[in-house]
Design a protein around this motif. Structure first.
Motif, PDB file in Angstrom:
ATOM      1  N   ASN A 161       0.592  -1.135   0.025  1.00 16.99           N
ATOM      2  CA  ASN A 161      -0.399  -0.237  -0.136  1.00 16.99           C
ATOM      3  C   ASN A 161       0.816   1.127   0.151  1.00 16.99           C
ATOM      4  O   ASN A 161       2.533   1.241   0.699  1.00 16.99           O
ATOM      5  N   HIS A 164      -0.715   6.469   3.632  1.00 16.69           N
ATOM      6  CA  HIS A 164      -1.709   6.818   4.284  1.00 16.69           C
ATOM      7  C   HIS A 164      -1.899   6.873   5.287  1.00 16.69           C
ATOM      8  O   HIS A 164      -1.244   6.274   6.198  1.00 16.69           O
ATOM      9  N   THR A 165      -2.681   7.838   5.592  1.00 18.96           N
ATOM     10  CA  THR A 165      -3.480   7.896   7.167  1.00 18.96           C
ATOM     11  C   THR A 165      -3.772   6.998   7.914  1.00 18.96           C
ATOM     12  O   THR A 165      -4.473   5.817   7.138  1.00 18.96           O
ATOM     13  N   SER A 168      -8.000   7.176   7.004  1.00 24.22           N
ATOM     14  CA  SER A 168      -8.369   7.970   5.534  1.00 24.22           C
ATOM     15  C   SER A 168      -9.697   7.292   5.190  1.00 24.22           C
ATOM     16  O   SER A 168     -10.046   5.726   5.667  1.00 24.22           O
ATOM     17  N   TRP A 170     -10.314   6.804   1.640  1.00 23.73           N
ATOM     18  CA  TRP A 170     -10.034   5.935   0.713  1.00 23.73           C
ATOM     19  C   TRP A 170      -8.934   5.832   0.426  1.00 23.73           C
ATOM     20  O   TRP A 170      -8.073   6.808  -0.586  1.00 23.73           O
ATOM     21  N   PRO A 171      -8.330   4.938   1.653  1.00 23.45           N
ATOM     22  CA  PRO A 171      -6.986   4.557   0.653  1.00 23.45           C
ATOM     23  C   PRO A 171      -6.367   4.448  -0.241  1.00 23.45           C
ATOM     24  O   PRO A 171      -7.438   3.164  -1.516  1.00 23.45           O
ATOM     25  N   MET A 172      -5.145   3.841  -1.359  1.00 21.55           N
ATOM     26  CA  MET A 172      -4.754   4.671  -2.229  1.00 21.55           C
ATOM     27  C   MET A 172      -3.620   2.557  -2.706  1.00 21.55           C
ATOM     28  O   MET A 172      -3.995   2.617  -1.378  1.00 21.55           O
TER      29      MET A 172
END
Length: 176
Positions: A161, A164-165, A168, A170-172
């Protein structure tokens, strides 16, 4: 000290004579302007058409019509030539070239055996079977040629992954 401001129009160019000189003087706006026709004797040495000999094209193989027929020169009809090899010829070639090359020392006075011995006609499938039975054509290290594929098909696989926080919405998601 008198200097000429303009070039003499009759020095290097043709001028009219007789009736045409009088006509030109009467009609032309500026009689001092030149005709624009250069004198061949002044600007070109030797003058054109002054040499007595005539040019002749040097003789080459291409200029001989007996050695240069049209069908050899006609590039529009240079079609690919077909080459036909029958199955019996192919099987004899395969068998002949699969054998190990044995080179013996030359003997004095012995007849030369440059021409290979006549081989009997063998079916192509039988020839391939005998060649592959004698020596392994393909092994684990030496695989048969693969069909060329211009673009390998992409099979998506999830990669680790992206940063990201932790909360979040919608994580990428990354794919490779």
């Amino acid at each position: 000290m008198a200097t000429k401001k303009a070039a003499d129009s009759t020095l290097y160019h043709l001028t009219s004579k007789g009736f045409w000189k009088k006509f030109r003087d009467a009609v032309v706006v500026n009689p001092e302007i030149s005709t624009g026709l250069p004198l061949a004797t002044e600007h070109r040495y030797p003058p054109p058409a002054s040499r007595p000999e005539k040019y002749s094209t040097p003789a080459t193989k291409a200029s001989d019509p007996a050695q240069n027929p049209y069908w050899k020169r006609d590039v529009r009809r240079v079609y690919p030539q077909l080459s036909v090899v029958s199955q019996s010829e192919l099987s004899s070639l395969l068998i002949e070239h699969s054998r190990a090359k044995a080179v013996s020392a030359p003997a004095e006075g012995a007849e030369k055996a440059d021409v290979p011995a006549e081989t009997k006609e063998v079916d192509l499938a039988a020839a391939i079977a005998t060649i592959t039975k004698e020596n392994k054509v393909y092994t684990e290290a030496r695989l048969p040629p693969a069909i060329p594929i211009p673009h390998a098909k992409w099979h998506p696989a999830v990669a680790e992954n992206a940063p990201h926080t932790p909360y979040s919405y919608w994580p990428m998601t990354l794919y490779r």
